[in-house]
Design an enzyme around this catalytic site. Structure first.
Site, PDB file in Angstrom:
ATOM      1  N   GLY A  62      10.539 -26.132 -10.202  1.00  0.00           N
ATOM      2  CA  GLY A  62      10.501 -26.652  -8.842  1.00  0.00           C
ATOM      3  C   GLY A  62      10.352 -28.155  -8.824  1.00  0.00           C
ATOM      4  O   GLY A  62      10.658 -28.834  -9.802  1.00  0.00           O
ATOM      5  N   THR A 102      14.886 -25.610 -13.840  1.00  0.00           N
ATOM      6  CA  THR A 102      14.236 -25.640 -15.151  1.00  0.00           C
ATOM      7  C   THR A 102      14.367 -24.233 -15.692  1.00  0.00           C
ATOM      8  O   THR A 102      14.697 -23.327 -14.930  1.00  0.00           O
ATOM      9  CB  THR A 102      12.735 -25.967 -14.914  1.00  0.00           C
ATOM     10  N   GLY A 119       8.508 -34.881 -15.552  1.00  0.00           N
ATOM     11  CA  GLY A 119       8.093 -33.916 -14.525  1.00  0.00           C
ATOM     12  C   GLY A 119       6.994 -33.001 -15.025  1.00  0.00           C
ATOM     13  O   GLY A 119       6.270 -33.300 -15.983  1.00  0.00           O
ATOM     14  N   ASP A 120       6.862 -31.863 -14.366  1.00  0.00           N
ATOM     15  CA  ASP A 120       5.793 -30.916 -14.678  1.00  0.00           C
ATOM     16  C   ASP A 120       6.029 -30.119 -15.956  1.00  0.00           C
ATOM     17  O   ASP A 120       5.073 -29.626 -16.565  1.00  0.00           O
ATOM     18  CB  ASP A 120       5.670 -29.910 -13.521  1.00  0.00           C
TER      19      ASP A 120
HETATM   20  N1  GLY Z   1      10.492 -28.955 -12.568  1.00  0.00           N
HETATM   21  C1  GLY Z   1      11.221 -29.857 -13.373  1.00  0.00           C
HETATM   22  C2  GLY Z   1      11.041 -31.256 -13.051  1.00  0.00           C
HETATM   23  O1  GLY Z   1      10.646 -31.597 -11.934  1.00  0.00           O
HETATM   24  O2  GLY Z   1      11.278 -32.083 -13.900  1.00  0.00           O
END
Ligand code: GLY
Length: 295
Positions: free
Chosen positions: A208, A156, A186-187
């Protein structure tokens, strides 16, 4: 030497994702991070806003196919591209985010256009309709896909900036997770998971394994640590929570005092940083950045 006044103080850090960097590709990661840093640094040096510096830096990373965001995106299980991004304003606690978008050239800019709006996060067609109404830039999904092997994991990009006015902003953008379920988010666009900013505390951007970062609300843990600890120990404390669920992470931080720090559990984590008192430098892992005090 006297302390720099607030107007003399600015700081910026960018990252290009927590991941394995293949041997021989270290320098293009450093160079890409430095170019993005330069775009954001120019805004800060001219007295511009932290928010604009974050957008400028993340747009540069989204333009660089070295990184999994914007033009370097990967395919989900259906062979499609789905991008997520968010930005947060530490002055107002406004957040703008978009997720599972397939045709946005610069998701971070659309996320920034969301900042004055009530919704925090728009997904899919709703996000793209918002982008159409607010001057978003569009492209064919194929133009966003990374060339070469599609095995780049969860990397990312992100940026945190502190401007001369004392305002902090954080942004994160991703081209998704290879082979993931269509519609998976995701996050990266979730405040408290992939980013957070609060002028009173600091700003953070993470990379991550998204599900691990969400389960541990890792950005929120890091912010909580920054309320009482310097950035280094705050990162260490947050990572101790990640150990409970496993997974890799990379974290970048600027605290309210302008102190920069970063760390990662992944093999590599390309980062560049600069401040009013430190020149721009880039690294592919924390060990390269030998200084203990990065402020
Ligand atoms: N860290 C990016 C994702 O897991 O989508």
């Amino acid at each position: 030497m006297s302390e720099p006044s607030r107007r003399d103080r600015w700081a910026i850090i960018v990252h290009g994702g927590a991941k394995d960097i293949p041997p021989g590709q270290e320098q293009i990661h450093r160079d890409g991070c430095l170019a993005a840093l330069g775009a954001g640094q120019a805004v800060l040096e001219a007295g511009g806003r932290a928010l604009d510096a974050v957008v400028a830096a993340v747009r540069a990373l989204e333009d660089d196919p070295t990184f999994n965001a914007g033009r370097g995106a990967v395919r989900n299980a259906r062979g499609e591209v789905e991008l997520d991004a968010a930005i947060m304003d530490g002055q107002t606690l406004a957040v703008g985010g978009v997720a599972a978008v397939k045709t946005l050239r610069h998701p971070i800019s659309v996320a920034a256009a969301m900042l004055p709006e009530v919704p925090v996060l728009l997904v899919g067609e709703g996000a793209e309709a918002f982008a159409r109404a607010h001057g978003g830039e569009f492209c064919a999904p194929a133009d966003l896909l990374a060339a070469g092997p599609d095995d780049r994991g969860c990397d990312t990009v992100g940026c945190v900036a502190l401007d001369r006015h004392g305002n902090i902003a954080a942004g994160t953008s991703t081209g998704g997770l290879s082979g993931c379920h269509p519609g998976r988010v995701g996050d990266s666009p979730l405040p408290g998971c992939g980013l957070y900013a609060d002028n009173a505390v600091g700003g953070v951007s993470l990379s991550g394994d998204g599900e691990s970062l969400i389960r541990t609300t890792l950005a929120a843990r890091l912010m909580q640590g920054l309320e009482t600890l310097p950035p280094g120990p705050a990162i260490e404390t947050a990572l101790s929570h990640l150990a409970r669920v496993g997974g890799e992470a990379g974290l970048i931080v600027i605290d309210a005092a302008g102190r920069i720090d970063w760390d990662h559990t992944s093999a590599q984590f390309a980062v560049a940083h600069a401040s009013a008192s430190q020149p721009a430098r880039a690294f592919v892992n924390r060990a390269e950045d030998a200084r203990k005090d990065l402020a």
